[in-house]
Design an enzyme around this catalytic site. Sequence first.
Site, PDB file in Angstrom:
ATOM      1  N   GLY A   1       0.838  -1.215   0.000  1.00 23.31           N
ATOM      2  CA  GLY A   1       0.000   0.000   0.000  1.00 23.31           C
ATOM      3  C   GLY A   1       0.858   1.245   0.000  1.00 23.31           C
TER       4      GLY A   1
ATOM      5  CG  ASP B   1      -0.992  -0.390   8.753  1.00 25.55           C
ATOM      6  OD1 ASP B   1      -1.880   0.473   8.884  1.00 25.55           O
ATOM      7  OD2 ASP B   1      -1.035  -1.294   7.896  1.00 25.55           O
TER       8      ASP B   1
ATOM      9  CG  MET C   1      -6.789   2.967   6.409  1.00 25.96           C
ATOM     10  SD  MET C   1      -5.638   3.427   5.080  1.00 25.96           S
ATOM     11  CE  MET C   1      -6.709   3.271   3.634  1.00 25.96           C
ATOM     12  N   GLY C   2      -5.958   0.447   9.760  1.00 26.84           N
ATOM     13  CA  GLY C   2      -5.224  -0.387  10.723  1.00 26.84           C
ATOM     14  C   GLY C   2      -5.935  -1.718  10.877  1.00 26.84           C
ATOM     15  NE  ARG C   3      -5.747  -5.748   5.602  1.00 28.59           N
ATOM     16  CZ  ARG C   3      -5.155  -5.137   4.583  1.00 28.59           C
ATOM     17  NH1 ARG C   3      -4.004  -4.540   4.777  1.00 28.59           N
ATOM     18  NH2 ARG C   3      -5.702  -5.134   3.384  1.00 28.59           N
TER      19      ARG C   3
ATOM     20  CD  GLU D   1      -8.546  -0.878   7.835  1.00 27.97           C
ATOM     21  OE1 GLU D   1      -9.299  -0.831   6.864  1.00 27.97           O
ATOM     22  OE2 GLU D   1      -7.303  -0.899   7.729  1.00 27.97           O
TER      23      GLU D   1
ATOM     24  CD  GLN E   1      -7.025   6.623   7.521  1.00 24.63           C
ATOM     25  OE1 GLN E   1      -6.705   6.081   8.552  1.00 24.63           O
ATOM     26  NE2 GLN E   1      -7.922   6.093   6.716  1.00 24.63           N
ATOM     27  NE  ARG E   2      -3.599   3.989   0.176  1.00 25.55           N
ATOM     28  CZ  ARG E   2      -4.068   2.804  -0.179  1.00 25.55           C
ATOM     29  NH1 ARG E   2      -4.022   1.801   0.662  1.00 25.55           N
ATOM     30  NH2 ARG E   2      -4.596   2.633  -1.362  1.00 25.55           N
TER      31      ARG E   2
END
Lengths: 404, 404
Positions: free
Chosen positions: A12, A141, A185-187, A242, A297-298
Amino acid sequence: MLGNVLVGQSGGPTSVINASLYGVVIESRNNKDKIGKVYGMVNGIEGFLKDNIIDLEKELDNKEALKTTPAAFLGSCRYKLPDNHNDYVYKKLFEKFKEMNIKHVLYIGGNDSMDTVNKLSQYAKINGNDITFNGIPKTIDNDLIITDHTPGFGSAAKYVATTVREISLDAQVYGTPSITIIEIMGRHAGWLTASSILARKFKNDNPTLIHLPEVYFNIEGFLKSIEEKLKEKKNIVVCVSEGIKDENGKFICEYNGDIEKDIFGHKNLTGCGKILEKIVKERLNIKTRSIELNVMQRCTVTNACLTDINEAVNSGRFGVKLSLNGETAKMICFNRIDNEKYMINYKYVDVGYVCNQEKLFPKNWIIGNNTDIHYDFINYVTPLIEGEVNIERKDGLPVFCYRK
Amino acid sequence: MLGNVLVGQSGGPTSVINASLYGVVIESRNNKDKIGKVYGMVNGIEGFLKDNIIDLEKELDNKEALKTTPAAFLGSCRYKLPDNHNDYVYKKLFEKFKEMNIKHVLYIGGNDSMDTVNKLSQYAKINGNDITFNGIPKTIDNDLIITDHTPGFGSAAKYVATTVREISLDAQVYGTPSITIIEIMGRHAGWLTASSILARKFKNDNPTLIHLPEVYFNIEGFLKSIEEKLKEKKNIVVCVSEGIKDENGKFICEYNGDIEKDIFGHKNLTGCGKILEKIVKERLNIKTRSIELNVMQRCTVTNACLTDINEAVNSGRFGVKLSLNGETAKMICFNRIDNEKYMINYKYVDVGYVCNQEKLFPKNWIIGNNTDIHYDFINYVTPLIEGEVNIERKDGLPVFCYRK
């Protein structure tokens, strides 16, 4: 004949992944006595296999703007190399490296990209090949182990903190009660969601509740804490990762039916914000809005962080130096030597040790009944979001670098 | 005894509505010989009715930061005054005006807020009251008639153009085909969505398709144009207004079931992006993502526009001057006197004429089979997004003004 450098980007994108590429190009040019050409793989190792390669010096007429160009200038991929070193793809890759006189390969990416670096360097070692393979970390992340933090995280954290502060003001303009749910974001790792704490300016300011994926998310408990907080103030901003999961390990976003998986087996997570919005509306009968910070965000560079950009450039440069010193199978990492007046130095670590591992947000920094963040994290993250970038503009808009 | 000024903010917030408030406070202070105190209604006319009033000079210790504080410093409301002038609420309001020695009322807002200014000034006229009531325009939608543009639009347009350019880069990092659908604010007027055209840097660059609410949206035609465009390039970015409707006048977002209405009878529109994402995925079997720019469009100040902020301040100041000249029932408007080197002057118009009317995006600027925007619009909008703001920061984050 001088050996050539080959550089790729993978995984990503971030706001600063091109700053690392800039660092690689610059440092290679500073070593004209040791390095011939600098080639870029277009779309990572996957594109390289399809002969999608560019000469970076010919390509880059405006190198400065590259530092503040978001996404991946070279394009990216999510290609996973086979575990079996006897696979034909390795033979093909090393034939191409030889053909192009590649002596140093640098790969800019996160966890999965370090897996690629590890496999290629293992293959080289087994086959007595002296090409160096080194990894330059990149991920919003912040979930790579050993390194103090990762390039890309600071800019994303600055975006999250700034935007949550702006949204918090927007959320309290009306006199009526409301809940605003912001999905970040952040799995599996909550570093970015935790950064929303920086938006809070005074006691009782928003964000009020922060939920990370490291701890179980309980819907009933969540509704109860909203009801509790509503007694103290009218407008409540909640930040959720997320990837939040319930006690049974089920992602909240899975409450909405099936979800797809990408090639590395990660689930594509979106939508826990929308699902919580529905639940809060139905159960508490209160005005509720959900906001997904999404790819902004990215890729937002207008609010990127100068510290992050500079460190990304330096990572790229250090990657070249390391390779010229003959090091291989390494990932660059940051070592914080002073926090009072923030200072880091650049080290490296065996890529085989870091790849496929995740650095989660420390449990002892998750406080307030799993809805708040410890002050020690604020101390850790504040220096990482400092410094403003000066972006070249034309007609009011940022000027970016495009591939020819 | 000098008369006092009363100022309020109403309707949806923008990045620069507080810059207009700053202008009102500054110009009032420049006229200490004519104006006593400057009071602020907290939560507009609705809060004023509940005695929610503050002394703005006591409140504002850091006036400069007010210019770059998003949302509504005074809070906002969506309160509609009754059509019947005999309603008790008018009597109550004017008693309070008298009690507080209010001589000038300024209301910062959009269409609906101008309706409030109109009704109050009508009541004053009928009852021989000499309080002045004037409106200072504010809306990211740019849908007020007469004025060349509205304060708040330029910053929102700059945010949309910048963010669409950033997302377009992010959207093309992988080598595989993809559709990215960006949903932009605008119920009936497409000005903001049209501004996404500025993100396009060269022929064939993204955004590829732009859909405004002024023309009917045909789903089959939409799928067909995506298939057509996919022949030319792999990654397609589509910008759609939240308010796009089909040939039967049904909002695309209504395809998802029932929607609520707010107090002015507007439908709360969200979600046409998500609905189109689902349809494209199902019908074309291609990787599709939707992104809602959401409230960030109206509250991001880190990428606000200096021209817009300056004009918003000047609108506030001009509102005070106008009132001191005895004008009433007016709305400030901008008159563009030169486009070559952009220049405007400040005029005013009868608020009764502008309120409850909408300036839609001109049909002759919608081209390319209703998917593209005419170059004349680019000429119109470019000067409105120029100039960068310098935002006060602490620890890497913007410093905003908060009510005590």
